[in-house]
Design an enzyme around this catalytic site. Sequence first.
Site, mmCIF file in Angstrom:
data_model
loop_
_atom_site.group_PDB
_atom_site.id
_atom_site.type_symbol
_atom_site.label_atom_id
_atom_site.label_comp_id
_atom_site.label_asym_id
_atom_site.label_seq_id
_atom_site.Cartn_x
_atom_site.Cartn_y
_atom_site.Cartn_z
ATOM 1 N N TYR A 137 -0.010 -2.792 4.848
ATOM 2 C CA TYR A 137 -0.837 -1.569 4.719
ATOM 3 C C TYR A 137 -0.391 -0.757 3.497
ATOM 4 O O TYR A 137 -1.209 -0.297 2.697
ATOM 5 C CB TYR A 137 -0.660 -0.772 6.006
ATOM 6 N N LEU B 283 -7.614 8.517 -0.108
ATOM 7 C CA LEU B 283 -6.567 8.853 0.852
ATOM 8 C C LEU B 283 -5.622 7.665 1.047
ATOM 9 O O LEU B 283 -6.043 6.601 1.503
ATOM 10 C CB LEU B 283 -7.175 9.249 2.210
#
Length: 358
Positions: free
Chosen positions: A137, A106
Site C-alpha cells: 500500500y 490523498l
Amino acid sequence: MDKESKIYVAGHRGLVGAAIWNNLKSKGYTNLVGRTHAELDLLDGVAVREFFDSERPEYVVLAAAHVGGIVANNTYRADFIYRNLQIQQNVIGESFRHGVKKLLFLGSTCIYPREAPQPMREDCLLTGPLEYTNEPYAMAKIAGLKMCESFNLQHGTNYVAVMPTNLYGPNDNFHLENSHVLPAMIRKIFLGKCLMEGNWTLTRQDLNRRPVESVTGEGTREEIEAVLGKYGIHAGRIELWGSGRPLREFLWSEDMADASVHVLEHVDFKDTHEAGAKEIRNCHLNVGTGVEVSIKELSELVALVEGYEGKILFDTSKPDGTPRKLTDPSKLQALGWRHKVNLDEGVRRLFEWYKNTL
Ligand SMILES: NC(=O)C1=CN([C@@H]2O[C@H](COP(=O)(O)OP(=O)(O)OC[C@H]3O[C@@H](n4cnc5c(N)ncnc54)[C@H](OP(=O)(O)O)[C@@H]3O)[C@@H](O)[C@H]2O)C=CC1
Ligand SMILES: C[C@H]1O[C@H](OP(=O)(O)OP(=O)(O)OC[C@H]2O[C@@H](n3cnc4c(=O)[nH]c(N)nc43)[C@H](O)[C@@H]2O)[C@@H](O)[C@@H](O)C1=O
C-alpha cells in the site's frame, strides 16, 4: 476555485471523501460531481476516460482508494498495491489529459520508513525500509505522490499530495477484521459490554446493521456468541491485537476534509517547496495533529467513553505494525491550517455516531 467550478470528488461516499463533499457544500461549492463504485469502477481505464470526456471536471480530489487496517493490508497485499496503482494511474492520467486545473492526491503517512526519526518530516521519505505489514500500500502511495510531483515538474501542472495520519469519523468501516483500530475498538468494546450486560436487543441491532460473516441479529444466541468469540469478543472480556505498545496519531475525518479544502483553496504546488532549488522533491504535505497515544491508552479511553468495565487483553499473535508513526505537521501549519478536534472529543463523537446508526 470559483463556487461554480466543477469539482470531481473520487470516493465521495467514503470516510474522507464524504467529509470533503460535505465541507465543499457547506462552503457554497455548487458544482460537485461524484460517482459510486457501482456507477464507475476506477480500475476500468476506459470507463474513467469516458467519465472525464463527458464530465470534464476542472478540479479533482482523489479520495478513492483500496483502504483497510493492518491485517487487511498484510493479507490482501496484491489488492493493495495493484488496485491503488491502477486507480491513481487512471485518475491522475485522465486529469492530465483533460487539463484539470488542480488535483489533490490523498496518500498516507505509512509512506515513511519504519524507523523514521519522530516526529516524521516530509523529507524523511525514501530514507529507509518501509514497515512490512503495509509495504505494498505504501509503495502505491509513494508512486502516487511521485506521479503528482513529476507531472508538476515536467508539465507545470498543479497537483498537490497530502499525507494524512490515521483517520477516523462518521462513515468509518467497522468490520471486525479489515477495519482500522479505532472503529474496531469502538465496536468490539460495545459488543463486549452488550454481552456482559446480557443486552441482546443492542447486540442483535448491531449484527443486523453489520452482519459478521453471515450471522445477523436473527441468529441464535449460540451462533452469535460463537461468531463474536472468533473475533475476541466475549461477555466482559475482549481481545485486541498486538502488544498494545505501538504509538499512533489520530485525526478526525472532518478535520482532514477541512485540511483538504484548505489546500484546494489556498495551497499550490509552488507553495510546497523552495523556489529555485536544484532538486525539487518532498513537496507533499503531512496532515496530522502532532499528538500520539499508545494503543493500550486508546483502549482505556474508548472503554471510559463507552462505560465498559470488563477486561481488555492483547493478542500478541497479531501484528503490532510500525512502532511509532507521529507526523510533524508544521509544514501545513505554516501554510495556514491546523486541526480542531482532539482525540477525546473525537472518540465521543464517533461512539455517538456509531450508536445512532444502529
Ligand atoms: N482511513 C484512514 O485511516 C486513512 C486513509 N488514508 C487515505 O485517505 C483516502 C480516503 O480513505 P478512506 O475515506 O478512509 O477510505 P474509504 O474506504 O472509506 O473510502 C474509499 C472510497 O473509495 C471507493 N473506491 C475504492 N475502490 C474503488 C474503485 N475501484 N472504483 C471506485 N471507487 C472505489 C470506495 O468505494 P467502495 O467502498 O464502494 O468500494 C470508497 O467510497 C485514501 O486515499 C486512503 O488511502 C490515508 C491515511 C489514513
Ligand atoms: C492508516 C494506516 O493503517 C494501517 O496501519 P496501522 O496504523 O498499523 O493500522 P491499524 O489501525 O489497523 O492498527 C493500529 C494498531 O492498532 C492495533 N490494534 C489493536 N487492536 C486492533 C483491532 O482490533 N483492529 C485493528 N485494525 N488494529 C488493532 C494494531 O495491532 C496496530 O498496532 C496501514 O496498514 C495503512 O492502511 C495506513 O495507512
